[in-house]
Design an enzyme around this catalytic site. Structure first.
Site, PDB file in Angstrom:
ATOM      1  N   ASN A 162     -10.047  -2.950   2.777  1.00  0.00           N
ATOM      2  CA  ASN A 162     -10.023  -2.940   1.244  1.00  0.00           C
ATOM      3  C   ASN A 162     -11.068  -2.142   0.618  1.00  0.00           C
ATOM      4  O   ASN A 162     -12.057  -2.531   1.228  1.00  0.00           O
ATOM      5  CB  ASN A 162      -9.063  -4.175   0.772  1.00  0.00           C
ATOM      6  CG  ASN A 162      -7.675  -4.755   0.744  1.00  0.00           C
ATOM      7  OD1 ASN A 162      -7.560  -3.741   0.980  1.00  0.00           O
ATOM      8  ND2 ASN A 162      -7.679  -5.977   1.051  1.00  0.00           N
TER       9      ASN A 162
ATOM     10  N   HIS B  53       1.121  -0.905   0.095  1.00  0.00           N
ATOM     11  CA  HIS B  53      -0.004  -0.096  -0.228  1.00  0.00           C
ATOM     12  C   HIS B  53       0.882   0.872  -0.064  1.00  0.00           C
ATOM     13  O   HIS B  53       0.814   2.153   0.857  1.00  0.00           O
ATOM     14  CB  HIS B  53      -0.861   0.129   0.876  1.00  0.00           C
ATOM     15  CG  HIS B  53      -1.659  -1.155   1.332  1.00  0.00           C
ATOM     16  ND1 HIS B  53      -2.788  -1.450   0.707  1.00  0.00           N
ATOM     17  CD2 HIS B  53      -1.737  -1.994   1.926  1.00  0.00           C
ATOM     18  CE1 HIS B  53      -3.918  -2.230   0.893  1.00  0.00           C
ATOM     19  NE2 HIS B  53      -3.079  -3.078   1.876  1.00  0.00           N
TER      20      HIS B  53
END
Length: 520
Positions: free
Chosen positions: A127, A55
Protein backbone atom coordinates in the site's frame (compact mmCIF):
# COMPACT_ATOMS: atom_id res chain seq x y z
CA UNK A 1 -1.73 0.64 -50.78
CA UNK A 2 -1.04 -1.58 -47.74
CA UNK A 3 -2.55 -5.06 -47.75
CA UNK A 4 -5.80 -5.13 -45.78
CA UNK A 5 -6.33 -7.67 -43.02
CA UNK A 6 -9.34 -9.97 -43.32
CA UNK A 7 -11.90 -9.92 -40.51
CA UNK A 8 -12.26 -13.46 -39.17
CA UNK A 9 -14.29 -15.39 -36.60
CA UNK A 10 -12.67 -16.76 -33.45
CA UNK A 11 -12.21 -20.06 -35.32
CA UNK A 12 -10.41 -18.28 -38.17
CA UNK A 13 -13.10 -18.32 -40.88
CA UNK A 14 -13.49 -15.19 -43.07
CA UNK A 15 -16.29 -12.89 -41.84
CA UNK A 16 -18.59 -12.39 -44.85
CA UNK A 17 -20.64 -9.42 -43.61
CA UNK A 18 -20.17 -7.37 -40.45
CA UNK A 19 -22.94 -4.86 -41.23
CA UNK A 20 -26.20 -6.77 -41.72
CA UNK A 21 -27.84 -9.65 -39.87
CA UNK A 22 -29.02 -12.75 -41.75
CA UNK A 23 -32.82 -12.77 -41.87
CA UNK A 24 -35.70 -14.50 -43.66
CA UNK A 25 -36.50 -11.64 -45.96
CA UNK A 26 -35.96 -7.93 -45.47
CA UNK A 27 -38.60 -7.79 -42.75
CA UNK A 28 -38.41 -11.39 -41.63
CA UNK A 29 -37.03 -12.83 -38.37
CA UNK A 30 -33.34 -13.57 -37.86
CA UNK A 31 -31.88 -17.02 -38.55
CA UNK A 32 -30.17 -19.04 -35.85
CA UNK A 33 -27.50 -20.06 -38.38
CA UNK A 34 -26.10 -16.50 -38.42
CA UNK A 35 -23.19 -17.65 -36.30
CA UNK A 36 -21.21 -14.44 -36.77
CA UNK A 37 -24.02 -12.46 -35.11
CA UNK A 38 -24.30 -15.02 -32.31
CA UNK A 39 -20.54 -14.90 -31.74
CA UNK A 40 -20.54 -11.10 -31.49
CA UNK A 41 -23.45 -11.02 -29.04
CA UNK A 42 -22.11 -13.90 -26.95
CA UNK A 43 -18.67 -12.32 -26.66
CA UNK A 44 -20.15 -8.95 -25.71
CA UNK A 45 -22.13 -10.62 -22.92
CA UNK A 46 -18.89 -12.03 -21.55
CA UNK A 47 -16.60 -9.00 -21.88
CA UNK A 48 -16.68 -8.31 -18.16
CA UNK A 49 -15.11 -10.48 -15.49
CA UNK A 50 -15.64 -10.22 -11.70
CA UNK A 51 -13.97 -7.09 -10.41
CA UNK A 52 -11.58 -7.33 -7.50
CA UNK A 53 -13.43 -7.45 -4.19
CA UNK A 54 -10.84 -5.01 -2.86
CA UNK A 55 -8.73 -2.62 -4.98
CA UNK A 56 -11.20 -2.79 -7.87
CA UNK A 57 -10.33 0.65 -9.33
CA UNK A 58 -6.75 0.74 -10.55
CA UNK A 59 -4.19 2.23 -12.91
CA UNK A 60 -0.91 0.73 -14.09
CA UNK A 61 2.07 0.76 -16.41
CA UNK A 62 5.24 -1.14 -17.33
CA UNK A 63 8.75 -0.21 -16.28
CA UNK A 64 12.08 -1.41 -14.94
CA UNK A 65 13.76 -2.00 -11.58
CA UNK A 66 17.44 -0.97 -11.43
CA UNK A 67 19.72 -1.97 -8.52
CA UNK A 68 22.50 0.56 -7.91
CA UNK A 69 23.84 -0.55 -4.50
CA UNK A 70 25.42 -3.74 -3.16
CA UNK A 71 23.18 -5.54 -0.65
CA UNK A 72 24.56 -9.02 -1.36
CA UNK A 73 25.40 -9.47 2.33
CA UNK A 74 21.64 -9.59 2.92
CA UNK A 75 20.29 -11.45 -0.11
CA UNK A 76 21.24 -13.83 -2.89
CA UNK A 77 18.24 -12.77 -5.00
CA UNK A 78 19.62 -12.21 -8.50
CA UNK A 79 17.23 -9.35 -9.19
CA UNK A 80 18.61 -7.47 -6.14
CA UNK A 81 22.29 -7.67 -7.04
CA UNK A 82 24.11 -4.45 -7.95
CA UNK A 83 23.74 -3.69 -11.66
CA UNK A 84 20.68 -5.90 -12.16
CA UNK A 85 17.86 -4.51 -14.30
CA UNK A 86 14.49 -6.26 -14.23
CA UNK A 87 11.34 -5.59 -16.30
CA UNK A 88 8.29 -4.94 -14.16
CA UNK A 89 4.62 -4.00 -14.04
CA UNK A 90 3.00 -1.66 -11.50
CA UNK A 91 -0.66 -1.32 -10.56
CA UNK A 92 -1.95 1.36 -8.19
CA UNK A 93 -5.50 1.36 -6.84
CA UNK A 94 -8.00 2.55 -4.29
CA UNK A 95 -9.26 0.10 -1.67
CA UNK A 96 -12.95 0.73 -1.09
CA UNK A 97 -14.36 1.95 -4.39
CA UNK A 98 -15.84 -0.19 -7.13
CA UNK A 99 -14.32 -0.26 -10.63
CA UNK A 100 -16.33 2.83 -11.62
CA UNK A 101 -15.50 4.86 -8.51
CA UNK A 102 -13.83 8.26 -8.72
CA UNK A 103 -10.04 8.23 -8.57
CA UNK A 104 -9.77 11.21 -6.22
CA UNK A 105 -11.43 9.76 -3.14
CA UNK A 106 -9.83 9.80 0.29
CA UNK A 107 -8.69 6.21 0.67
CA UNK A 108 -5.66 4.03 1.18
CA UNK A 109 -3.98 3.28 -2.16
CA UNK A 110 -2.78 -0.13 -3.27
CA UNK A 111 0.81 -0.25 -4.55
CA UNK A 112 1.47 -3.55 -6.35
CA UNK A 113 4.66 -4.37 -8.27
CA UNK A 114 5.42 -7.46 -10.38
CA UNK A 115 9.08 -8.09 -11.23
CA UNK A 116 9.77 -10.55 -14.08
CA UNK A 117 13.06 -11.99 -12.75
CA UNK A 118 15.25 -14.73 -14.18
CA UNK A 119 14.14 -16.96 -11.30
CA UNK A 120 10.42 -16.35 -11.82
CA UNK A 121 8.07 -13.58 -10.77
CA UNK A 122 8.49 -11.64 -7.55
CA UNK A 123 5.39 -9.68 -6.48
CA UNK A 124 5.54 -6.85 -3.96
CA UNK A 125 1.89 -6.31 -3.02
CA UNK A 126 1.62 -3.35 -0.67
CA UNK A 127 0.00 0.00 0.00
CA UNK A 128 0.97 3.65 0.09
CA UNK A 129 1.10 3.38 3.89
CA UNK A 130 3.72 1.51 5.97
CA UNK A 131 1.07 -0.01 8.26
CA UNK A 132 -2.54 -1.26 8.14
CA UNK A 133 -5.82 -1.11 10.09
CA UNK A 134 -5.72 -4.59 11.64
CA UNK A 135 -3.03 -7.03 12.73
CA UNK A 136 -4.98 -10.31 12.71
CA UNK A 137 -6.40 -11.74 9.45
CA UNK A 138 -9.55 -12.83 11.28
CA UNK A 139 -10.66 -9.20 11.16
CA UNK A 140 -9.75 -8.39 7.55
CA UNK A 141 -13.07 -9.44 6.01
CA UNK A 142 -14.96 -7.56 8.72
CA UNK A 143 -12.91 -4.44 8.09
CA UNK A 144 -13.52 -4.59 4.33
CA UNK A 145 -17.27 -4.98 4.92
CA UNK A 146 -17.23 -1.62 6.72
CA UNK A 147 -15.60 0.02 3.70
CA UNK A 148 -18.19 -1.31 1.28
CA UNK A 149 -21.89 -0.49 1.00
CA UNK A 150 -24.50 -0.87 3.73
CA UNK A 151 -26.71 -3.88 2.83
CA UNK A 152 -29.91 -1.87 3.35
CA UNK A 153 -29.09 1.65 2.15
CA UNK A 154 -26.51 0.59 -0.48
CA UNK A 155 -24.46 3.61 0.61
CA UNK A 156 -21.13 3.96 2.38
CA UNK A 157 -21.58 4.08 6.14
CA UNK A 158 -19.36 6.31 8.29
CA UNK A 159 -21.11 4.74 11.27
CA UNK A 160 -19.92 1.26 10.31
CA UNK A 161 -16.39 2.50 9.67
CA UNK A 162 -15.96 4.30 12.97
CA UNK A 163 -17.83 1.62 14.90
CA UNK A 164 -15.29 -0.95 13.74
CA UNK A 165 -12.33 1.38 14.18
CA UNK A 166 -13.43 2.50 17.63
CA UNK A 167 -13.63 -1.17 18.66
CA UNK A 168 -10.17 -1.80 17.17
CA UNK A 169 -7.61 0.50 18.83
CA UNK A 170 -4.86 -0.85 16.58
CA UNK A 171 -6.56 1.04 13.71
CA UNK A 172 -6.02 4.52 15.17
CA UNK A 173 -2.53 4.90 13.67
CA UNK A 174 -3.67 3.97 10.15
CA UNK A 175 -6.85 6.06 10.30
CA UNK A 176 -4.67 9.02 11.29
CA UNK A 177 -2.57 8.54 8.15
CA UNK A 178 -5.73 8.14 6.05
CA UNK A 179 -7.15 11.42 7.33
CA UNK A 180 -3.83 13.26 6.92
CA UNK A 181 -2.48 14.87 3.74
CA UNK A 182 -1.22 11.48 2.53
CA UNK A 183 -4.75 10.11 2.43
CA UNK A 184 -5.45 11.98 -0.82
CA UNK A 185 -2.41 12.04 -3.16
CA UNK A 186 -2.68 14.08 -6.34
CA UNK A 187 -1.76 11.09 -8.51
CA UNK A 188 -0.12 7.65 -8.33
CA UNK A 189 3.23 9.36 -8.97
CA UNK A 190 2.91 11.44 -5.79
CA UNK A 191 2.80 8.69 -3.18
CA UNK A 192 5.21 6.25 -1.59
CA UNK A 193 4.87 2.49 -1.77
CA UNK A 194 5.53 0.06 1.06
CA UNK A 195 5.67 -3.70 1.38
CA UNK A 196 4.07 -2.85 4.76
CA UNK A 197 4.57 -6.40 6.05
CA UNK A 198 7.83 -7.70 7.42
CA UNK A 199 9.55 -9.92 4.84
CA UNK A 200 12.91 -11.69 4.91
CA UNK A 201 16.09 -11.70 2.85
CA UNK A 202 18.39 -14.73 2.67
CA UNK A 203 22.01 -14.56 1.53
CA UNK A 204 24.37 -17.10 -0.05
CA UNK A 205 25.33 -18.39 3.40
CA UNK A 206 21.66 -19.15 4.09
CA UNK A 207 21.58 -16.42 6.73
CA UNK A 208 18.24 -14.67 7.22
CA UNK A 209 17.44 -11.06 8.11
CA UNK A 210 14.02 -9.45 8.43
CA UNK A 211 13.28 -6.59 6.05
CA UNK A 212 10.82 -3.78 5.27
CA UNK A 213 10.51 -2.65 1.63
CA UNK A 214 10.11 1.08 0.86
CA UNK A 215 9.58 2.81 -2.49
CA UNK A 216 9.90 6.59 -2.06
CA UNK A 217 8.42 8.84 -4.71
CA UNK A 218 10.87 11.19 -6.45
CA UNK A 219 7.97 13.36 -7.64
CA UNK A 220 7.18 14.70 -4.16
CA UNK A 221 4.19 14.26 -1.83
CA UNK A 222 1.68 16.53 -3.52
CA UNK A 223 -1.85 16.13 -2.19
CA UNK A 224 -5.32 17.60 -2.52
CA UNK A 225 -7.69 18.82 0.15
CA UNK A 226 -11.19 17.36 0.25
CA UNK A 227 -12.57 20.52 -1.37
CA UNK A 228 -10.02 20.43 -4.19
CA UNK A 229 -10.75 16.75 -4.83
CA UNK A 230 -14.49 17.42 -5.03
CA UNK A 231 -13.91 19.94 -7.81
CA UNK A 232 -11.74 17.48 -9.74
CA UNK A 233 -14.33 14.70 -9.41
CA UNK A 234 -16.90 17.14 -10.79
CA UNK A 235 -14.76 17.35 -13.93
CA UNK A 236 -13.53 13.77 -14.24
CA UNK A 237 -13.70 10.47 -12.37
CA UNK A 238 -10.51 9.31 -14.11
CA UNK A 239 -8.01 11.86 -12.80
CA UNK A 240 -5.36 9.31 -11.79
CA UNK A 241 -5.64 7.39 -15.04
CA UNK A 242 -5.34 10.58 -17.08
CA UNK A 243 -2.33 11.84 -15.21
CA UNK A 244 -0.39 8.57 -15.12
CA UNK A 245 -1.09 7.72 -18.76
CA UNK A 246 -0.34 11.19 -20.12
CA UNK A 247 2.82 11.61 -18.05
CA UNK A 248 4.30 8.42 -19.49
CA UNK A 249 3.11 9.19 -23.03
CA UNK A 250 4.92 12.54 -22.80
CA UNK A 251 8.16 10.75 -21.89
CA UNK A 252 8.24 12.08 -18.31
CA UNK A 253 8.89 8.73 -16.66
CA UNK A 254 8.04 8.73 -12.92
CA UNK A 255 10.57 7.22 -10.51
CA UNK A 256 10.65 5.80 -7.01
CA UNK A 257 13.75 5.31 -4.85
CA UNK A 258 13.98 1.72 -3.57
CA UNK A 259 15.13 1.39 0.07
CA UNK A 260 15.00 -1.25 2.79
CA UNK A 261 15.15 -1.48 6.57
CA UNK A 262 16.93 -4.51 8.02
CA UNK A 263 16.55 -6.25 11.40
CA UNK A 264 18.58 -9.29 12.43
CA UNK A 265 16.94 -12.33 13.97
CA UNK A 266 18.60 -11.49 17.28
CA UNK A 267 17.31 -7.91 17.15
CA UNK A 268 13.82 -9.25 16.44
CA UNK A 269 13.91 -11.44 19.54
CA UNK A 270 14.91 -8.45 21.70
CA UNK A 271 12.65 -5.87 20.00
CA UNK A 272 10.44 -3.92 22.43
CA UNK A 273 7.46 -4.27 20.08
CA UNK A 274 6.37 -7.12 17.84
CA UNK A 275 8.34 -6.53 14.60
CA UNK A 276 5.83 -8.69 12.70
CA UNK A 277 2.86 -6.52 13.72
CA UNK A 278 1.39 -4.89 10.60
CA UNK A 279 0.08 -1.94 12.64
CA UNK A 280 3.61 -0.87 13.64
CA UNK A 281 6.45 0.89 11.84
CA UNK A 282 10.12 0.23 12.49
CA UNK A 283 11.64 3.48 13.84
CA UNK A 284 14.17 4.80 11.33
CA UNK A 285 16.54 5.83 14.10
CA UNK A 286 16.85 2.21 15.21
CA UNK A 287 16.62 0.61 11.76
CA UNK A 288 17.95 3.15 9.25
CA UNK A 289 16.99 3.29 5.60
CA UNK A 290 19.39 1.52 3.22
CA UNK A 291 19.50 2.57 -0.45
CA UNK A 292 19.04 -0.24 -2.97
CA UNK A 293 18.15 1.35 -6.33
CA UNK A 294 15.09 2.70 -8.10
CA UNK A 295 12.25 1.78 -10.40
CA UNK A 296 10.72 3.84 -13.16
CA UNK A 297 7.58 3.46 -15.26
CA UNK A 298 8.21 4.05 -18.95
CA UNK A 299 5.54 2.28 -21.01
CA UNK A 300 1.76 2.32 -20.98
CA UNK A 301 -0.21 -0.85 -21.59
CA UNK A 302 -1.28 -1.51 -25.18
CA UNK A 303 -4.53 -3.01 -23.87
CA UNK A 304 -5.70 -2.00 -20.40
CA UNK A 305 -7.90 -5.05 -19.86
CA UNK A 306 -5.29 -7.59 -20.91
CA UNK A 307 -2.35 -6.04 -19.09
CA UNK A 308 -3.75 -4.18 -16.07
CA UNK A 309 -7.20 -5.62 -15.32
CA UNK A 310 -5.90 -9.17 -15.85
CA UNK A 311 -2.76 -8.50 -13.79
CA UNK A 312 -2.72 -10.75 -10.73
CA UNK A 313 -0.37 -9.90 -7.86
CA UNK A 314 0.19 -12.13 -4.84
CA UNK A 315 2.70 -12.16 -1.96
CA UNK A 316 2.94 -15.90 -2.57
CA UNK A 317 5.18 -15.04 -5.52
CA UNK A 318 8.73 -14.86 -4.17
CA UNK A 319 12.12 -15.91 -5.59
CA UNK A 320 15.24 -17.43 -3.96
CA UNK A 321 16.76 -14.85 -1.62
CA UNK A 322 13.42 -13.18 -0.78
CA UNK A 323 10.84 -14.72 1.52
CA UNK A 324 8.14 -14.19 4.15
CA UNK A 325 7.96 -13.77 7.91
CA UNK A 326 5.69 -14.79 10.83
CA UNK A 327 3.54 -11.69 10.16
CA UNK A 328 0.02 -13.08 10.64
CA UNK A 329 -1.58 -10.83 8.03
CA UNK A 330 1.09 -11.75 5.50
CA UNK A 331 0.63 -15.45 6.17
CA UNK A 332 -3.08 -15.13 5.40
CA UNK A 333 -2.49 -13.05 2.26
CA UNK A 334 -0.16 -15.72 0.87
CA UNK A 335 -3.26 -17.89 0.53
CA UNK A 336 -6.05 -15.39 -0.03
CA UNK A 337 -4.55 -13.37 -2.87
CA UNK A 338 -3.74 -16.32 -5.12
CA UNK A 339 -7.12 -17.84 -4.27
CA UNK A 340 -8.88 -14.62 -5.30
CA UNK A 341 -7.15 -14.72 -8.68
CA UNK A 342 -8.13 -18.35 -9.27
CA UNK A 343 -11.74 -17.35 -8.66
CA UNK A 344 -11.65 -14.15 -10.72
CA UNK A 345 -9.44 -15.17 -13.64
CA UNK A 346 -9.37 -18.96 -13.65
CA UNK A 347 -7.40 -21.87 -12.26
CA UNK A 348 -4.35 -21.22 -14.42
CA UNK A 349 -4.41 -17.41 -14.17
CA UNK A 350 -0.61 -17.31 -14.16
CA UNK A 351 -0.51 -18.46 -17.79
CA UNK A 352 -2.23 -15.23 -18.89
CA UNK A 353 0.59 -13.35 -20.67
CA UNK A 354 0.82 -10.42 -18.24
CA UNK A 355 1.12 -12.85 -15.31
CA UNK A 356 3.35 -15.43 -16.97
CA UNK A 357 7.04 -15.54 -15.99
CA UNK A 358 9.52 -14.67 -18.73
CA UNK A 359 11.26 -18.03 -18.26
CA UNK A 360 10.11 -21.57 -19.18
CA UNK A 361 7.85 -23.07 -16.52
CA UNK A 362 7.55 -26.80 -15.83
CA UNK A 363 5.16 -28.26 -13.26
CA UNK A 364 2.49 -30.92 -12.78
CA UNK A 365 -0.58 -28.67 -12.68
CA UNK A 366 -3.20 -30.09 -15.00
CA UNK A 367 -6.34 -29.17 -16.94
CA UNK A 368 -8.94 -26.70 -15.59
CA UNK A 369 -9.90 -23.18 -16.62
CA UNK A 370 -7.44 -21.04 -18.57
CA UNK A 371 -5.21 -24.00 -19.45
CA UNK A 372 -3.14 -22.37 -22.17
CA UNK A 373 0.04 -24.36 -21.59
CA UNK A 374 0.61 -25.67 -25.11
CA UNK A 375 2.92 -28.65 -25.48
CA UNK A 376 4.23 -30.62 -22.54
CA UNK A 377 4.19 -28.66 -19.29
CA UNK A 378 6.10 -31.28 -17.29
CA UNK A 379 8.99 -31.71 -19.72
CA UNK A 380 7.99 -35.22 -20.78
CA UNK A 381 4.63 -36.38 -22.14
CA UNK A 382 4.71 -39.55 -20.01
CA UNK A 383 5.34 -37.56 -16.84
CA UNK A 384 1.96 -36.33 -15.70
CA UNK A 385 2.54 -37.37 -12.07
CA UNK A 386 5.48 -37.16 -9.67
CA UNK A 387 7.66 -38.94 -8.62
CA UNK A 388 8.24 -40.65 -11.96
CA UNK A 389 10.99 -42.47 -13.87
CA UNK A 390 11.52 -39.86 -16.59
CA UNK A 391 13.77 -37.27 -14.93
CA UNK A 392 16.66 -38.30 -17.19
CA UNK A 393 14.34 -37.74 -20.17
CA UNK A 394 13.44 -34.13 -19.37
CA UNK A 395 10.73 -34.54 -16.73
CA UNK A 396 10.75 -31.66 -14.20
CA UNK A 397 12.32 -32.33 -10.80
CA UNK A 398 12.56 -30.35 -7.56
CA UNK A 399 15.47 -28.05 -6.75
CA UNK A 400 16.54 -28.53 -3.13
CA UNK A 401 18.97 -25.59 -3.39
CA UNK A 402 15.96 -23.25 -3.26
CA UNK A 403 15.02 -24.53 0.19
CA UNK A 404 15.14 -21.89 2.93
CA UNK A 405 16.86 -22.21 6.30
CA UNK A 406 14.66 -23.40 9.19
CA UNK A 407 12.43 -20.76 10.77
CA UNK A 408 13.08 -20.45 14.50
CA UNK A 409 9.93 -20.86 16.58
CA UNK A 410 8.70 -17.70 18.30
CA UNK A 411 6.36 -19.40 20.76
CA UNK A 412 3.92 -22.24 21.26
CA UNK A 413 0.94 -22.47 18.93
CA UNK A 414 -2.08 -20.76 20.47
CA UNK A 415 -4.61 -17.98 19.84
CA UNK A 416 -2.89 -14.93 21.28
CA UNK A 417 -4.80 -11.79 22.31
CA UNK A 418 -3.47 -9.07 20.01
CA UNK A 419 -5.15 -6.25 21.96
CA UNK A 420 -2.52 -6.16 24.72
CA UNK A 421 -0.12 -3.94 22.77
CA UNK A 422 0.34 -0.17 22.86
CA UNK A 423 -1.76 1.12 19.96
CA UNK A 424 -1.25 4.83 20.63
CA UNK A 425 2.47 5.59 21.03
CA UNK A 426 3.53 5.51 17.37
CA UNK A 427 0.42 7.43 16.35
CA UNK A 428 1.22 10.06 19.02
CA UNK A 429 4.71 10.51 17.55
CA UNK A 430 3.24 10.87 14.06
CA UNK A 431 0.70 13.53 15.04
CA UNK A 432 2.60 15.54 17.65
CA UNK A 433 6.22 15.20 16.45
CA UNK A 434 6.25 14.46 12.72
CA UNK A 435 3.32 16.68 11.63
CA UNK A 436 3.55 20.45 11.77
CA UNK A 437 0.66 22.63 12.97
CA UNK A 438 -0.82 23.13 9.47
CA UNK A 439 -0.78 19.38 8.81
CA UNK A 440 -2.43 18.71 12.15
CA UNK A 441 -5.21 21.19 11.41
CA UNK A 442 -5.92 19.53 8.04
CA UNK A 443 -5.96 16.16 9.81
CA UNK A 444 -8.50 17.45 12.33
CA UNK A 445 -10.71 18.87 9.57
CA UNK A 446 -10.58 15.72 7.45
CA UNK A 447 -11.32 13.38 10.32
CA UNK A 448 -13.91 15.68 11.89
CA UNK A 449 -15.75 15.81 8.58
CA UNK A 450 -15.70 12.01 8.35
CA UNK A 451 -16.84 11.48 11.96
CA UNK A 452 -19.67 13.98 11.43
CA UNK A 453 -21.48 11.39 9.33
CA UNK A 454 -21.59 8.84 12.17
CA UNK A 455 -25.16 8.57 13.47
CA UNK A 456 -24.38 6.99 16.84
CA UNK A 457 -23.10 9.26 19.61
CA UNK A 458 -21.79 6.23 21.49
CA UNK A 459 -19.56 5.29 18.55
CA UNK A 460 -18.39 8.90 18.17
CA UNK A 461 -17.43 9.15 21.84
CA UNK A 462 -15.68 5.78 21.76
CA UNK A 463 -13.60 6.91 18.78
CA UNK A 464 -12.81 10.29 20.32
CA UNK A 465 -11.75 8.45 23.45
CA UNK A 466 -9.05 6.67 21.46
CA UNK A 467 -7.86 9.97 20.01
CA UNK A 468 -7.63 11.41 23.52
CA UNK A 469 -5.34 8.54 24.51
CA UNK A 470 -3.14 9.47 21.56
CA UNK A 471 -3.14 13.11 22.75
CA UNK A 472 -5.78 15.42 24.25
CA UNK A 473 -5.16 18.02 21.54
CA UNK A 474 -5.96 15.42 18.89
CA UNK A 475 -9.33 14.64 20.44
CA UNK A 476 -10.17 18.31 20.98
CA UNK A 477 -9.24 19.28 17.43
CA UNK A 478 -11.32 16.52 15.84
CA UNK A 479 -14.28 17.17 18.15
CA UNK A 480 -14.31 20.86 17.23
CA UNK A 481 -14.05 20.10 13.50
CA UNK A 482 -16.87 17.54 13.78
CA UNK A 483 -19.13 20.02 15.54
CA UNK A 484 -18.40 22.66 12.90
CA UNK A 485 -19.14 20.17 10.11
CA UNK A 486 -22.46 19.19 11.66
CA UNK A 487 -23.41 22.85 12.11
CA UNK A 488 -22.71 23.72 8.47
CA UNK A 489 -25.50 24.15 5.91
CA UNK A 490 -24.01 21.37 3.75
CA UNK A 491 -24.24 18.69 6.44
CA UNK A 492 -26.40 15.76 5.29
CA UNK A 493 -25.93 12.48 7.15
CA UNK A 494 -26.18 9.62 4.66
CA UNK A 495 -25.78 6.67 6.98
CA UNK A 496 -28.57 4.33 8.08
CA UNK A 497 -29.49 5.43 11.63
CA UNK A 498 -28.04 3.43 14.50
CA UNK A 499 -29.48 3.86 17.98
CA UNK A 500 -27.05 4.55 20.79
CA UNK A 501 -28.13 1.51 22.75
CA UNK A 502 -27.24 -0.89 19.92
CA UNK A 503 -23.42 -1.11 19.89
CA UNK A 504 -22.46 -3.62 22.55
CA UNK A 505 -18.90 -4.89 22.80
CA UNK A 506 -18.68 -8.64 22.35
CA UNK A 507 -15.76 -11.02 22.07
CA UNK A 508 -12.03 -10.73 21.66
CA UNK A 509 -11.48 -8.03 24.27
CA UNK A 510 -12.97 -5.44 21.89
CA UNK A 511 -13.56 -2.09 23.49
CA UNK A 512 -11.54 -2.77 26.64
CA UNK A 513 -9.11 -0.03 27.55
CA UNK A 514 -5.42 -0.87 27.57
CA UNK A 515 -5.16 -1.01 31.36
CA UNK A 516 -8.03 -3.48 31.60
CA UNK A 517 -6.57 -5.73 28.93
CA UNK A 518 -3.13 -5.63 30.52
CA UNK A 519 -4.60 -6.49 33.90
CA UNK A 520 -6.30 -9.56 32.44
Amino acid sequence: MAERNTLRTSAGAPWPNNQDSLSAGERGPLLLQDYQLIEKLAHQNRERIPERTVHAKGWGAHGRLVITEDISKYTKAKCLQKGAETPMLARFSTVAGESGAADHERDVRGFALKFYTEDGNWDMVGNNTPIFFVRDPYKFADFIHTQKRHPKTNMRSPTAMFDFWSLSPEAVHQVTILMSDRGLPQSPMHMNGYGSHTFSLINEKNERVWVKFHYKTEQGHDFYTNAEAEKIIGRTREGYQERLFNTIEEGKYPRWKFQIQVMTEEEARECAFNPFDLTKVWPHADYPMIDVGFFELNRNADNYFAEIENAAFSPSNIVPGISWSPDKMLQARIFSYADAHRYRLGTHYETIPVNAPKIPVHNYHKDGEMNMFGGVRTGNENAYYEPNSFSDQGAAVEDRSAQEPPLALFGDADRYDHKIYDDYGQCRDLVMKVMNEEQRQRLYQNMGGAVAGVTSDAIVERWLGHLKQVHPDYEAGVRKAMQEARASDEYQPNSHPVTDDTPQVTGGGAGKDQAQVAAE
